[in-house]
Design an enzyme around this catalytic site. Sequence first.
Site, PDB file in Angstrom:
ATOM      1  N   GLU A 165       0.805  -1.217   0.000  1.00  0.00           N
ATOM      2  CA  GLU A 165       0.000   0.000   0.000  1.00  0.00           C
ATOM      3  C   GLU A 165       0.844   1.276   0.000  1.00  0.00           C
ATOM      4  OE1 GLU A 165      -3.130   0.160  -0.447  1.00  0.00           O
ATOM      5  OE2 GLU A 165      -4.125  -1.623   0.387  1.00  0.00           O
ATOM      6  N   GLU A 179      -3.925 -10.798  -0.284  1.00  0.00           N
ATOM      7  CA  GLU A 179      -4.754 -10.754   0.917  1.00  0.00           C
ATOM      8  C   GLU A 179      -6.170 -11.148   0.498  1.00  0.00           C
ATOM      9  OE1 GLU A 179      -4.556  -6.983   3.075  1.00  0.00           O
ATOM     10  OE2 GLU A 179      -2.403  -6.868   2.698  1.00  0.00           O
TER      11      GLU A 179
HETATM   12  C1  IPT Z   1      -5.230  -4.060   3.686  1.00  0.00           C
HETATM   13  C2  IPT Z   1      -3.837  -3.891   4.198  1.00  0.00           C
HETATM   14  O1  IPT Z   1      -2.897  -4.225   3.228  1.00  0.00           O
HETATM   15  C3  IPT Z   1      -3.548  -4.688   5.417  1.00  0.00           C
HETATM   16  O2  IPT Z   1      -2.373  -4.220   5.997  1.00  0.00           O
HETATM   17  C4  IPT Z   1      -4.697  -4.609   6.376  1.00  0.00           C
HETATM   18  O3  IPT Z   1      -4.863  -3.291   6.769  1.00  0.00           O
HETATM   19  C5  IPT Z   1      -5.923  -5.073   5.701  1.00  0.00           C
HETATM   20  O4  IPT Z   1      -6.203  -4.280   4.610  1.00  0.00           O
HETATM   21  C6  IPT Z   1      -7.144  -4.992   6.588  1.00  0.00           C
HETATM   22  O5  IPT Z   1      -7.016  -5.576   7.807  1.00  0.00           O
HETATM   23  S1  IPT Z   1      -5.628  -2.556   2.889  1.00  0.00           S
HETATM   24  C7  IPT Z   1      -7.350  -2.429   2.714  1.00  0.00           C
HETATM   25  C8  IPT Z   1      -7.697  -0.998   2.429  1.00  0.00           C
HETATM   26  C9  IPT Z   1      -7.851  -3.272   1.613  1.00  0.00           C
END
Ligand code: IPT
Length: 963
Positions: A409, A479
């Site tokens: 990010e 993720e």
């Molecule tokens: C995404 C992040 O990469 C991760 O660090 C964590 O914050 C996660 O979300 C949520 O728990 S960013 C999100 C805006 C998709």
Amino acid sequence: MELPYHEDVSPGTGGLPPRVWCAGSDAVSLSLNGSWRFRLSPGACGPDESFAAAGFDAAAWDEVVVPGHWVLQGHGSPLYTNQMYPFPVDPPRVPTENPTGDHLRGFDLPADWPAGGDAVLRFDGVESCARVWLNGTPLGDFKGSRLPHEFAVGHLLRPEGNVLAVRVHQWSSGSYLEDQDQWWLPGIFRDVTLLHRPEGAARDFFTHASYDHEDGTGTLRVDSEVPGRVTVPELGVDVATGESVTVPVEPWSAERPRLYDAELATAGERIALRVGFRTVALTDGLITVNGRPLLFRGVNRHEFHPEKGRALDLATMRADVRLMKQHNINAVRTSHYPPHPAFLDLCDELGLWVIDECDLETHGFTMLGWRGNPADDDRWTPALLDRATRTVQRDKNHPSVIVWSLGNECGTGKGLRAMAAWIRERDPDRLLHYEGDPSCRDTDMYSRMYADHAEVERIGRGEDEGSETRRQLPFILCEYGHAMGNGPGGLREYQDLFERYERLQGGFVWEWIDHGLRHPAYGFAYGGDFGEELHDGNFVADGLCFPDRTPSPGLLDYKRVIQPVRFGYDPVSGTVSVTNLYAFADLSELAFEWTYLMDGAERDASGPLDVPPELGPGESVELKLPDPPAAASGAETRLYLTAMVCEETNWTSLDHVVARADFAVTPRPPVPVATGESPRRRGYDVALGPGRFDVRTGELRALDTLTLTAAPRLDVWRATTDNDDGAPWQPDTRYGPLWRKLGLDRMHHRLDDVELGASGADALTVRTRMAPAARDLALRTVYRWTSDGTDLRLAVSVTPEGDWEVPLPRLGVRIGLPAALGYAQWFGGGPGEGYPDTKSASTVSRWSMPVDRMQTPYVRPQENGARADVRWAELRTGIDGEGVRIVGDPAFWFTARRWSSEQLDAAAHRTDLTPGDTVWVHLDHGQRGIGSQSCGPGVLPQHELRVAPAEFTFTFSAAARRR
Ligand code: IPT
């Protein structure tokens, strides 16, 4: 204006060039971990550096443990934000209020410290910026919290009375590059070590160990700044550094992590190495290792410990890797920084694929439309490059590391491109990952986070939009499956897609562990619990493990979804199919067993399942089972299949089950309908079989001698889960808030009619209407009670009225039983909870446990604990005590707890929940799925609980004391 060192954009001054981290040197070293003198100041302290001068008396100072964070040792407090910078965004400046910890440590050299040579002082992690002095002489300063920093100190060392002084600032220009979603935890949180560097010692070296899957040979070459010899006794290898040697070897993979002990000997040092031979490549648009495409069954791992924050000890790191392996996880993304270096040794040894991510995130600039993003600003490029260099230099010799990730990010920009170029040049033998640049021009894979199933399927089919370059790349979800609170749901459906489409090479669930900090009043604390000005609440508690590393139901579900063996069963032919889903391994390390159980209780028959051990990746076998024993009348027979490890391994014990499945052999027999008895009225009381009703309310008051604390009544509310509530920034429909607005949490019940005997003569019929205030929506509900004299049967029929635009949280009846009935037994899904889209780990069998153990302790309390597919349930005063038995037709969702949904909904922490005088029992005909909307997509349509007419029955009877 010249900025002080902690605010200027430079990565640091005075340090040594980054090099490899290795544990196996024979050179002497001295750990400087332990108790240090400590003083906390509210600001950066400016020019007052007197504490670092020789002779400074720190006797009056406090003490902290290094490695550690001072905010977890009674000085100041932690603070949590996700994307927001907790200070004004004015890079590279930071606030004047800048908690600064001065650390002092005296040490003597051990008696065996050699006279000659040099010495290096190494810091493995300090958040966020440090300035260092030894014996009053400044050594320099550095930023890059989760990266190693070294200084040459030989000329300053004395045999006795050395004083190391370290000033650590919580905020620095580096903080702008470290906006990861986690607690801000300043301190010297990784090891501090003094390393003797003998004359002729090794400096940096790079182990290249590839594997040719076509001829089975490995090629080894160790490039070393200081020349020497490399030996691998097991392979008969003895070559000079820089020289290649090719020999037949066994390859390294996460499934079979074969390592060879080796040694690098320079004139002054011997270093023990562990070499794993493997070749990473992009082959025909796929990520391959040793010629085979990978399927990541991964997790994102932050370093976290509920008491120590990011100061992890070796035992905790090993526990993480073991737990991952035990739950069939084969890959880890080190979100969002390089882990403690020892963690990667464990990944090499126990076997995990690693995406090693650089310590870089500038997420808070998204709130400014990425204006001023350091990732796209030349002034910051040296700092970004420094981080890339430190990451790659430190970790480049690990076979487990197969992909470098630029960070998380950070938007897009020149700095990122420069990092990618440097990494490609330094290490052309690994792949590159970065999710934040949709063009993918610097990466080897198209990576996304939280894409929904439909989009992932389009990508799998190659029907995605975007540049041609990107369309040629393999796809991963870096993720997905946001494990916040109850959930994530929908993992099974993702896995089905990954297994169906070659281009989809799996993903990494977000995330491994809840970051709940142990707290005397709250149990585990989350954002806001320390009075932070800005915070993101329990968004920090979104892991597959609870903060104390107890696996959550989400982890158990994931384990089943990604199990490396697939089972099938055809009850007609009595054959079982077994498919090997590994990429490299055969099934020789597993032993298989079949068992028939009748009603989940008697072990009717069992035996080994003769799966050929040599069954290779992707191969299947069909095996005929012996016939099941003849089922007793009214009983249900099921088949249970398990795959267990045959031998104890470095990641598990002998009784470990890798894969399992259960299947119906015979269908569930029909449930007898209890009728025949007529209701008898005396005054306001109505007796029907064992039931006692109040004719004025139509409510069941007692069952035999058991007085209910709350009569059965229709219920649709559940304490919303984080995934029901959804993330505030999401444009999609989020039902948690809509339900509340609609009033589903405070439904009104109107009694319309209590009728004795009329319809079919032997029933007590109660007609009601359940509806939210201010609306014309309703659920008309008819409760029809009948009995055969012993059993009391309730048939519920629900007819919706009005235009329902939302699904329901749940649909069923809830009953209050006396607190004494605190022991549950049931035949159905268990032992743990399961919801429509999270129940892969739920095995239909007979289970029993105290009601207290049926609760899933989510850090922020919310709906939990439902058992799926339950045929019958009993609540008794003890394992053999008396109580009540409930048979459902059809099977139902069974939940029992010592607090009501309303109390659960109102609780902010586990400690808000205290048992009352009632065991609340939910018998649900339907539950809404869980989904992943706390950060990703919502519930899949097939797991929604749409409002529709429904009929279901429960038969109640007194359960006698068992003898
Ligand atoms: C995404 C992040 O990469 C991760 O660090 C964590 O914050 C996660 O979300 C949520 O728990 S960013 C999100 C805006 C998709």
